[in-house]
Write an enzyme that holds these catalytic residues in place. Structure first.
Site, mmCIF file in Angstrom:
data_model
loop_
_atom_site.group_PDB
_atom_site.id
_atom_site.type_symbol
_atom_site.label_atom_id
_atom_site.label_comp_id
_atom_site.label_asym_id
_atom_site.label_seq_id
_atom_site.Cartn_x
_atom_site.Cartn_y
_atom_site.Cartn_z
ATOM 1 C CB SER A 76 45.246 51.221 31.690
ATOM 2 O OG SER A 76 44.842 51.734 30.437
ATOM 3 N NE ARG A 84 47.181 48.329 30.305
ATOM 4 C CZ ARG A 84 46.851 48.968 29.183
ATOM 5 N NH1 ARG A 84 45.612 48.927 28.742
ATOM 6 N NH2 ARG A 84 47.746 49.654 28.497
ATOM 7 C CB THR A 85 48.516 43.866 36.187
ATOM 8 O OG1 THR A 85 48.862 42.499 35.941
ATOM 9 C CG2 THR A 85 48.141 44.037 37.649
ATOM 10 C CG HIS A 86 43.380 47.343 34.676
ATOM 11 N ND1 HIS A 86 43.120 46.202 33.956
ATOM 12 C CD2 HIS A 86 43.256 48.381 33.799
ATOM 13 C CE1 HIS A 86 42.840 46.537 32.690
ATOM 14 N NE2 HIS A 86 42.926 47.850 32.570
ATOM 15 C CB SER A 125 39.138 46.907 27.669
ATOM 16 O OG SER A 125 39.273 48.249 28.056
ATOM 17 C CG HIS A 166 38.606 34.449 32.654
ATOM 18 N ND1 HIS A 166 37.546 35.276 32.396
ATOM 19 C CD2 HIS A 166 38.177 33.200 32.367
ATOM 20 C CE1 HIS A 166 36.514 34.562 31.985
ATOM 21 N NE2 HIS A 166 36.865 33.290 31.968
ATOM 22 C CG ASN A 181 32.600 54.464 27.751
ATOM 23 O OD1 ASN A 181 33.505 53.634 27.787
ATOM 24 N ND2 ASN A 181 32.533 55.486 28.572
ATOM 25 C CD GLU A 227 35.632 58.233 35.048
ATOM 26 O OE1 GLU A 227 34.916 57.943 34.063
ATOM 27 O OE2 GLU A 227 36.605 57.545 35.405
HETATM 28 I I1 8IG Z 1 36.501 51.019 28.286
HETATM 29 O O1 8IG Z 1 34.323 55.953 30.796
HETATM 30 C C1 8IG Z 1 36.415 52.490 29.618
HETATM 31 N N1 8IG Z 1 37.285 52.550 30.616
HETATM 32 N N2 8IG Z 1 37.531 55.697 34.042
HETATM 33 N N3 8IG Z 1 35.898 55.829 32.394
HETATM 34 C C2 8IG Z 1 36.971 55.205 32.946
HETATM 35 N N4 8IG Z 1 37.500 54.104 32.429
HETATM 36 C C3 8IG Z 1 36.934 53.627 31.315
HETATM 37 C C4 8IG Z 1 35.837 54.212 30.708
HETATM 38 C C5 8IG Z 1 35.294 55.385 31.278
HETATM 39 N N5 8IG Z 1 35.522 53.477 29.636
#
Ligand code: 8IG
Length: 285
Positions: free
Chosen positions: A225, A105-107, A53, A85, A248, A206
Site C-alpha cells: 500500500s 483501504r482499497t489495495h 492493517s 467487511h 513481521n 515475497e
Molecule cells: I502486514 O512482509 C504485511 N504486509 N509485501 N510483505 C509485504 N506486505 C506485507 C508484509 C510483508 N507484511
C-alpha cells in the site's frame, strides 16, 4: 472502473486530460455525499488518516466519532466482497482538528484499478483536508525491528510499476514524506526510527530472494500500500506523513513462514502505543 458515476463513455475513450478531471469530479461527488449524509453541507476537515492493517485496534484511542458511515455508501467506493467487511469512515474531533478517519483501504491487488486505490485520498482532498497520514502494516528488513515496532517512512520506492497520475503530470516527489511532519513526530517520540518503504502489488508475500533484492535496492520496509496513495496525495497538494507498523520480519529473515495471524497479533499488542502516538501527533499537525 471506479469513476463510472461521472465518467461518460465518451470521456473514457477520450483524452487523458478528460479522465483526470473526472477522477477529481468523482472525489468532489464523494465529499459532497459525505457532507449530505452527516447533514453538514459546509463541513471541512483538516486531516485524513488511513488506518492500515495492524493499526485498526488503535482507532478508538482517537476518540468517539461524531459520525461513522460505511465507505460503500459514498459514490466511487465499491461495496465489500463480503457483506459487513467493507471499510468505514469516521469523522472525529482530535484537539482542534477535524479528522477523517478511514478504517480500511482499497489495495491494488483487489484488481479495481489505481483510481480506486487512491479515491479515498482524493475524496479527503475534496473534503478540504490539507494533511494526510498514511499508516500500514508491513514486513521489516531491519532485524532490530521486532513485530510491533512503528517506523517513520522517510521515502518510498514504488515497485508496483503503476501510477495514479495521467497525462504529463510531472509531480515533484523530493520531499514527499514531509520533513516538517517527521520532525513533529520525533518531538512526540524521539525513539522512532526512519526507513524507506517499498511497495509491491502483492498479494503474495515475497520470496527470500526478493527480500534480498529489496535490501539491495535500499528498502527497509515492504508492503502492499501507501506509495500510490502518497503520490496521489502530493498531486492533490497534500502534505504527507507515513507511518509503518512492522508486523513481521520480512521473508527469510527468521526461518519461520509469514502468516496473517502474526500480523493481527502485532497490531493488537502495539495498539496502545500506536493510539497514543496518533493522538499526540494529530493535534500538533
Ligand atoms: I502486514 O512482509 C504485511 N504486509 N509485501 N510483505 C509485504 N506486505 C506485507 C508484509 C510483508 N507484511
Amino acid at each position: 472502473m471506479i469513476v463510472t458515476c461521472v465518467t461518460s463513455p465518451v470521456s473514457r475513450i477520450g483524452s487523458r486530460t478528460v479522465r483526470r478531471v473526472d477522477t477529481t469530479a468523482a472525489a468532489h461527488e464523494a465529499a459532497d455525499a459525505l457532507r449530505a449524509t452527516i447533514g453538514e453541507p459546509e463541513a471541512v476537515w483538516d486531516v485524513a488518516l488511513v488506518m492500515g492493517s495492524g493499526w485498526l485496534p488503535a482507532a478508538d484511542a482517537l476518540g468517539e466519532p461524531e459520525h461513522e458511515i460505511a465507505l460503500a455508501d459514498l459514490p466511487g467506493f465499491s461495496a465489500p466482497a463480503v457483506a459487513g467487511h467493507g471499510g468505514t469512515l469516521r469523522s472525529v474531533r482530535v484537539g482542534d482538528k477535524r479528522l477523517l478517519l478511514f478504517l480500511g483501504r482499497t489495495h491494488f491487488y483487489e484488481g479495481k484499478g489505481v483510481a480506486a486505490v487512491v479515491h479515498g485520498v482524493r475524496t479527503a482532498a475534496a473534503a478540504g483536508v490539507r494533511t494526510l497520514v498514511l499508516t500500514n502494516g508491513c514486513g521489516g528488513l531491519n532485524p532490530a525491528w521486532s513485530p510491533g515496532t512503528p517506523v517513520l517512512i522517510r521515502d518510498h520506492i514504488n515497485m508496483t510499476m503503476q501510477t495514479p497520475l495521467e497525462g504529463p503530470t510531472f509531480i515533484d516527489l523530493t520531499d514527499l514524506y514531509s520533513q516538517r511532519l517527521r520532525d513533529l513526530v520525533h518531538e512526540v517520540d524521539p525513539s522512532l526510527d526512519e526507513g524507506v518503504y517499498l511497495q509491491l502489488t502483492g498479494p503474495q508475500y515475497e520470496t527470500p530472494a526478493e527480500i534480498g533484492m529489496i535490501r539491495a535496492l535500499g528498502g527497509d520496509l515492504v508492503g502492499m500500500s501507501t506509495a500510490l496513495e502518497a503520490i496521489a496525495a502530493r498531486e492533490a497538494g497534500l502534505e504527507v506523513l507515513g507511518l509503518s507498523l512492522v508486523t513481521n520480519a520480512a521473508a527469510g529473515m527468521t526461518g519461520e513462514p509469514l502468516n496473517h495471524a502474526e500480523v493481527l497479533e502485532a497490531g493488537q499488542a502495539a495498539a496502545a502505543r500506536m493510539g497514543a502516538l496518533l493522538s499526540d501527533v494529530i493535534p500538533r499537525i
